[in-house]
Design a protein around this motif. Structure first.
Motif, PDB file in Angstrom:
ATOM      1  N   ARG A 112       0.121  14.950   2.145  1.00 36.42           N
ATOM      2  CA  ARG A 112       1.323  14.746   2.960  1.00 36.42           C
ATOM      3  C   ARG A 112       1.459  13.283   3.387  1.00 36.42           C
ATOM      4  O   ARG A 112       2.558  12.729   3.387  1.00 36.42           O
ATOM      5  N   GLN A 113       0.347  12.664   3.745  1.00 37.94           N
ATOM      6  CA  GLN A 113       0.379  11.261   4.144  1.00 37.94           C
ATOM      7  C   GLN A 113       0.782  10.367   2.963  1.00 37.94           C
ATOM      8  O   GLN A 113       1.572   9.437   3.124  1.00 37.94           O
ATOM      9  N   GLN A 114       0.269  10.671   1.787  1.00 36.98           N
ATOM     10  CA  GLN A 114       0.615   9.895   0.599  1.00 36.98           C
ATOM     11  C   GLN A 114       2.096  10.054   0.256  1.00 36.98           C
ATOM     12  O   GLN A 114       2.769   9.070  -0.088  1.00 36.98           O
ATOM     13  N   GLU A 115       2.584  11.263   0.344  1.00 40.72           N
ATOM     14  CA  GLU A 115       4.003  11.513   0.065  1.00 40.72           C
ATOM     15  C   GLU A 115       4.888  10.776   1.071  1.00 40.72           C
ATOM     16  O   GLU A 115       5.911  10.196   0.703  1.00 40.72           O
ATOM     17  N   ALA A 116       4.490  10.782   2.328  1.00 40.89           N
ATOM     18  CA  ALA A 116       5.257  10.064   3.358  1.00 40.89           C
ATOM     19  C   ALA A 116       5.254   8.565   3.073  1.00 40.89           C
ATOM     20  O   ALA A 116       6.281   7.893   3.246  1.00 40.89           O
ATOM     21  N   ALA A 117       4.129   8.044   2.633  1.00 40.86           N
ATOM     22  CA  ALA A 117       4.041   6.616   2.313  1.00 40.86           C
ATOM     23  C   ALA A 117       4.964   6.262   1.154  1.00 40.86           C
ATOM     24  O   ALA A 117       5.715   5.281   1.224  1.00 40.86           O
ATOM     25  N   PRO A 142       0.820  -1.222   0.000  1.00 40.70           N
ATOM     26  CA  PRO A 142       0.000   0.000   0.000  1.00 40.70           C
ATOM     27  C   PRO A 142       0.856   1.277   0.000  1.00 40.70           C
ATOM     28  O   PRO A 142       0.539   2.238  -0.694  1.00 40.70           O
ATOM     29  N   ALA A 143       1.942   1.277   0.755  1.00 43.21           N
ATOM     30  CA  ALA A 143       2.814   2.450   0.795  1.00 43.21           C
ATOM     31  C   ALA A 143       3.462   2.690  -0.560  1.00 43.21           C
ATOM     32  O   ALA A 143       3.599   3.837  -1.000  1.00 43.21           O
ATOM     33  N   GLN A 144       3.853   1.621  -1.252  1.00 38.69           N
ATOM     34  CA  GLN A 144       4.435   1.783  -2.577  1.00 38.69           C
ATOM     35  C   GLN A 144       3.436   2.405  -3.543  1.00 38.69           C
ATOM     36  O   GLN A 144       3.816   3.110  -4.464  1.00 38.69           O
ATOM     37  N   ALA A 145       2.162   2.144  -3.322  1.00 31.98           N
ATOM     38  CA  ALA A 145       1.113   2.724  -4.160  1.00 31.98           C
ATOM     39  C   ALA A 145       0.741   4.138  -3.708  1.00 31.98           C
ATOM     40  O   ALA A 145      -0.140   4.761  -4.282  1.00 31.98           O
ATOM     41  N   GLY A 146       1.391   4.616  -2.658  1.00 33.02           N
ATOM     42  CA  GLY A 146       1.119   5.955  -2.166  1.00 33.02           C
ATOM     43  C   GLY A 146      -0.038   6.036  -1.203  1.00 33.02           C
ATOM     44  O   GLY A 146      -0.612   7.097  -1.001  1.00 33.02           O
ATOM     45  N   SER A 147      -0.361   4.919  -0.573  1.00 29.42           N
ATOM     46  CA  SER A 147      -1.465   4.898   0.381  1.00 29.42           C
ATOM     47  C   SER A 147      -0.945   4.990   1.810  1.00 29.42           C
ATOM     48  O   SER A 147      -0.054   4.238   2.201  1.00 29.42           O
ATOM     49  N   PHE A 148      -1.511   5.907   2.562  1.00 31.42           N
ATOM     50  CA  PHE A 148      -1.257   6.000   3.994  1.00 31.42           C
ATOM     51  C   PHE A 148      -1.866   4.763   4.630  1.00 31.42           C
ATOM     52  O   PHE A 148      -2.954   4.324   4.256  1.00 31.42           O
ATOM     53  N   VAL A 149      -1.188   4.150   5.591  1.00 33.92           N
ATOM     54  CA  VAL A 149      -1.616   2.868   6.146  1.00 33.92           C
ATOM     55  C   VAL A 149      -2.197   3.049   7.542  1.00 33.92           C
ATOM     56  O   VAL A 149      -1.478   3.403   8.476  1.00 33.92           O
ATOM     57  N   GLY A 174       2.051   5.861   8.301  1.00 33.28           N
ATOM     58  CA  GLY A 174       1.020   4.996   8.852  1.00 33.28           C
ATOM     59  C   GLY A 174       0.635   5.438  10.244  1.00 33.28           C
ATOM     60  O   GLY A 174       1.289   6.295  10.843  1.00 33.28           O
ATOM     61  N   ARG A 175      -0.424   4.832  10.731  1.00 33.40           N
ATOM     62  CA  ARG A 175      -0.891   5.163  12.086  1.00 33.40           C
ATOM     63  C   ARG A 175      -1.525   3.938  12.719  1.00 33.40           C
ATOM     64  O   ARG A 175      -2.349   3.264  12.103  1.00 33.40           O
ATOM     65  N   ASN A 176      -1.148   3.683  13.961  1.00 31.00           N
ATOM     66  CA  ASN A 176      -1.687   2.581  14.744  1.00 31.00           C
ATOM     67  C   ASN A 176      -2.978   3.040  15.416  1.00 31.00           C
ATOM     68  O   ASN A 176      -2.980   4.013  16.170  1.00 31.00           O
TER      69      ASN A 176
END
Length: 87
Positions: free
Chosen positions: A57-62, A3-10, A32-34
């Motif tokens: 920002r979350q997508q960029e971080a992912a 998911p992170a490689q696809a730009g998804s925040f987890v 990501g966030r727990n």
């Protein structure tokens, strides 16, 4: 990592014992966030859907997290291919 490689925040739950280091690094990178409760999930979704800037920002971080951690995946893949005699 996919998911992170696809730009998804987890968004993930607390039960990830076999991947503790990976999820800790994911969260520390802002990718990501727990979440442990329904209210935490609701709040996270409201935040994500309420602001394009936060989501961006979350997508960029992912993506950044995934790109910085591809070496480990490539090494793991190579080991699996070798062990399974696929290459």
């Amino acid at each position: 990592f996919e998911p992170a490689q696809a730009g998804s925040f987890v968004l993930h739950g607390p039960n990830y014992a076999n991947f503790e280091l990976a999820y800790r690094d994911l969260d520390a990178a802002g990718a990501g966030r727990n979440l442990s409760t329904a209210s935490q999930i609701a709040d996270a979704l409201k935040e994500m859907f309420g602001s394009r800037d936060i989501t961006r920002r979350q997508q960029e971080a992912a993506r950044r997290f995934a790109s910085q951690n591809t070496d480990g995946l490539e090494s793991l893949s190579a080991s699996l291919f070798k062990a399974l005699q696929l290459r």
